[in-house]
Scaffold this motif. Structure first.
Motif, short mmCIF file in Angstrom:
data_model
loop_
_atom_site.label_atom_id
_atom_site.label_comp_id
_atom_site.label_asym_id
_atom_site.label_seq_id
_atom_site.Cartn_x
_atom_site.Cartn_y
_atom_site.Cartn_z
N ALA A 362 0.83 -1.21 0.00
CA ALA A 362 0.00 0.00 0.00
C ALA A 362 0.86 1.26 0.00
O ALA A 362 2.05 1.23 0.34
N ALA A 363 0.26 2.36 -0.40
CA ALA A 363 0.90 3.68 -0.31
C ALA A 363 0.32 4.40 0.89
O ALA A 363 -0.89 4.61 0.98
N VAL A 364 1.20 4.78 1.84
CA VAL A 364 0.76 5.25 3.15
C VAL A 364 1.41 6.60 3.45
O VAL A 364 2.64 6.70 3.50
N LEU A 365 0.60 7.62 3.65
CA LEU A 365 1.10 8.90 4.14
C LEU A 365 1.34 8.78 5.64
O LEU A 365 0.42 8.44 6.39
N THR A 366 2.56 9.01 6.07
CA THR A 366 2.91 8.90 7.49
C THR A 366 3.13 10.29 8.06
O THR A 366 3.83 11.11 7.47
N LEU A 367 2.55 10.53 9.23
CA LEU A 367 2.73 11.80 9.94
C LEU A 367 3.09 11.47 11.39
O LEU A 367 2.33 10.79 12.09
N THR A 396 5.94 4.94 1.65
CA THR A 396 5.65 5.98 2.63
C THR A 396 6.61 7.14 2.41
O THR A 396 7.66 7.00 1.77
N ASN A 397 6.25 8.28 2.94
CA ASN A 397 7.02 9.50 2.74
C ASN A 397 8.16 9.65 3.74
O ASN A 397 8.67 10.74 3.95
N GLN A 398 8.60 8.57 4.33
CA GLN A 398 9.65 8.60 5.35
C GLN A 398 11.06 8.54 4.77
O GLN A 398 12.00 9.03 5.40
N GLN A 399 11.25 7.96 3.59
CA GLN A 399 12.59 7.70 3.09
C GLN A 399 13.33 8.97 2.67
O GLN A 399 12.75 9.90 2.12
N TRP A 400 14.65 8.97 2.92
CA TRP A 400 15.51 10.06 2.47
C TRP A 400 15.72 9.96 0.96
O TRP A 400 15.75 8.86 0.41
N ALA A 401 15.86 11.09 0.31
CA ALA A 401 16.13 11.10 -1.13
C ALA A 401 17.03 12.29 -1.45
O ALA A 401 16.66 13.19 -2.19
N LEU A 402 18.23 12.30 -0.85
CA LEU A 402 19.18 13.39 -1.04
C LEU A 402 20.11 13.08 -2.20
O LEU A 402 20.69 12.00 -2.27
N ALA A 403 20.26 14.03 -3.10
CA ALA A 403 21.13 13.84 -4.26
C ALA A 403 22.55 13.55 -3.82
O ALA A 403 23.12 14.26 -3.00
N GLY A 404 23.12 12.47 -4.35
CA GLY A 404 24.50 12.13 -4.06
C GLY A 404 24.71 11.43 -2.74
O GLY A 404 25.82 10.99 -2.44
N GLN A 405 23.65 11.29 -1.92
CA GLN A 405 23.80 10.65 -0.62
C GLN A 405 22.93 9.42 -0.45
O GLN A 405 23.10 8.67 0.52
N GLN A 406 21.99 9.20 -1.34
CA GLN A 406 21.09 8.05 -1.25
C GLN A 406 20.98 7.38 -2.61
O GLN A 406 21.00 8.05 -3.65
N LEU A 407 20.83 6.08 -2.61
CA LEU A 407 20.62 5.34 -3.85
C LEU A 407 19.14 5.24 -4.21
O LEU A 407 18.80 4.93 -5.35
N VAL A 408 18.28 5.51 -3.24
CA VAL A 408 16.84 5.30 -3.41
C VAL A 408 16.15 6.61 -3.77
O VAL A 408 16.50 7.67 -3.24
N HIS A 409 15.17 6.55 -4.67
CA HIS A 409 14.34 7.72 -4.96
C HIS A 409 12.89 7.27 -5.11
O HIS A 409 12.61 6.16 -5.57
#
Length: 495
Positions: A362-367, A396-409
């Motif tokens: 599922a796609a889950v908005l986390t707050l 979920t919207n928890q994952q980091w997605a920093l350019a050059g620092q994470q492999l995941v987007h």
């Protein structure tokens, strides 16, 4: 062995960021497979932030990501303590009685925050400094330089800032070693720089074909309020009075070492410690997208300063008393850390009772209701949703997605700005400029991207919207279902 005890009981080491990292380990281990492939993309690259990630991926054929992560994290304080003890022995010829005062710093705030890749690199730095002195004593110079030309990229691969710290500390240690051998200060500095220069090879990896490795914000220079908070938080864990008392003990030890004629300070570690403290003062809080950059220098620098202290020759009674107090300090800190980790892990386990109620994929908005930074002890739920990624393969919207620092987007562009960290963090109103506002998020999140809303630390019913209904709650968190009428299709927008 004793340094590992606090991590034995919790199934998941209760470090703030670690659940989010465990979610990333699941994404990486199942890249291109199953429901996660629709939610997250992986851009494979060689970056300076892969330490524990690579260990978990190597163990994954034998262990699932959660136990593999636990084993990797347990190794960090053990390696750190081994490195500190070996380094102290290389400098003083024997482990000095002050050494055990430094050992609890492997559980410093960087570790408590879950900066596991950096902390792994930090432990390797301590081992590296000891190895540098050992090789200087037992081998030709070219052997040491060649060995560290190979060792430095390994540290960089764990974490780029750990690699920078290795270069700083090793350069200062080598300079002081040459000065004590009789060389003049300036020529010794030039020769020390030449000796550590081959360790700069990761710069080529950072520049060649990977420009976004240098991307990200840099700022908050000389943020004195934050630096004061990092200093007071040197032993920050769960109970402020206990942790500040430990800081006071270390402060008195360092003061005594400076003032007392019965104690001496080894320049081999004293100068690197001073260089580290100078870097702590000079560095900004943010550097190329990385946060808490200055804070990371504090604990290792203080550890080196403590290891530099030893009683002078003939002070046997003082040495015995210092050794006893240092051992008591270490055992007491480890005991209370064990109790703190039991409490935090229990609170996290209670929050994770919501995870089975989340449909797989599922796609889950986390707050998450985030406690103010000044609140000393909290249950470290900031990134707890990462465990739901690991167990239920959700988006979920928890994952980091920093350019050059994470492999995941993320692969849900319509979900922006609620598609990545820190959009899931809700601070008290007015505390952090630009932070997510709970009511605004509930009103504006994209109903075509998210099928569920998971609120953590808010009472059930707090999310007020006509198209939301409570599907699960336990009083401390709640899961809301989004009515289908607001969106014709739930298929994710993938790019």
């Amino acid at each position: 062995m004793l340094s590992v005890v606090p991590l034995l009981w919790p199934a998941i080491p209760p470090l703030t960021d670690l659940p989010g990292h465990i979610g990333r380990y699941r994404i990486l281990s199942e890249a291109g497979q199953g429901p996660l492939a629709a939610h997250f993309g992986v851009r494979w690259a060689v970056i300076g932030n892969l330490g524990v990630d690579l260990i978990v991926l190597a163990l994954h054929p034998l262990l699932d990501v959660e136990p593999a992560a636990k084993l990797a994290v347990m190794a960090i304080p053990a390696l750190g303590v081994a490195g500190l003890l070996w380094l102290a022995r290389e400098v003083h010829g024997r482990i000095p009685p002050s050494a055990a005062f430094a050992l609890p710093l492997v559980y410093g705030w960087s570790f408590q925050l879950g900066f596991v890749n950096f902390c792994l690199a930090q432990s390797l730095v301590f081992l590296g400094l000891a190895a540098w002195l050992y090789l200087a004593r037992t081998r030709a110079s070219w052997v040491r330089i060649a060995a560290f030309a190979a060792f430095a990229p390994i540290v960089w691969l764990c974490h780029s800032f750990g690699w920078a710290m290795l270069g700083l500390f090793t350069g200062m240690l080598e300079w002081r070693r040459r000065v004590e051998a009789g060389e003049r200060a300036v020529p010794a500095l030039l020769r020390a720089g030449a000796a550590v220069a081959p360790m700069a090879s990761p710069v080529l990896l950072m520049l060649h074909g990977h420009a976004d490795a240098l991307a990200g914000d840099t700022g908050d220079w000389f943020y004195w309020a934050a630096k004061l908070r990092w200093t007071v938080s040197l032993f920050r864990e769960r109970w402020a009075l206990w942790d500040v008392a430990a800081l006071l003990v270390i402060s008195l030890l360092l003061f005594a070492a400076i003032r007392s004629p019965r104690l001496r300070i080894s320049g081999l570690l004293g100068w690197p410690a001073l260089a580290g403290l100078a870097a702590f003062i000079a560095l900004p809080r943010l550097f190329q997208g990385g946060a808490y950059v200055d804070m990371r220098m504090l604990a290792p620098s203080v550890a080196l300063a403590i290891l530099s202290i030893a009683p002078r020759t003939g002070e046997d009674v003082l040495a015995a008393r210092m050794a006893g107090l240092a051992t008591l300090f270490f055992v007491a800190r480890i005991g209370v850390t064990t109790l703190a980790f039991v409490q935090v892990s229990q609170a996290q386990a209670e929050t994770l009772r919501a995870v089975p109620a989340l449909p797989v994929g599922a796609a889950v908005l986390t707050l998450v209701n985030e406690a103010p930074a000044l609140l000393w002890g909290n249950d470290r739920l900031t990134h707890i949703a990462g465990i739901a990624i690991a167990r239920r393969r959700i988006f979920t919207n928890q994952q980091w997605a920093l350019a050059g620092q994470q492999l995941v987007h993320p692969r849900h562009p319509r979900a922006a700005p609620f598609d990545r960290d820190p959009s899931h963090i809700v601070y008290p109103p007015g505390l952090v400029a630009g932070a997510t506002d709970f009511d605004t998020a509930i009103r504006t999140f994209d109903r075509c991207s998210f099928a569920l809303v998971w609120t953590i630390g808010f009472p059930p019913g707090r999310a007020q919207a006509a198209d939301l209904s409570v599907a699960w709650s336990d009083g401390a968190s709640a899961i809301y279902r989004v009515r289908e009428s607001r969106c014709l299709s739930r298929s994710p927008s993938v790019r």
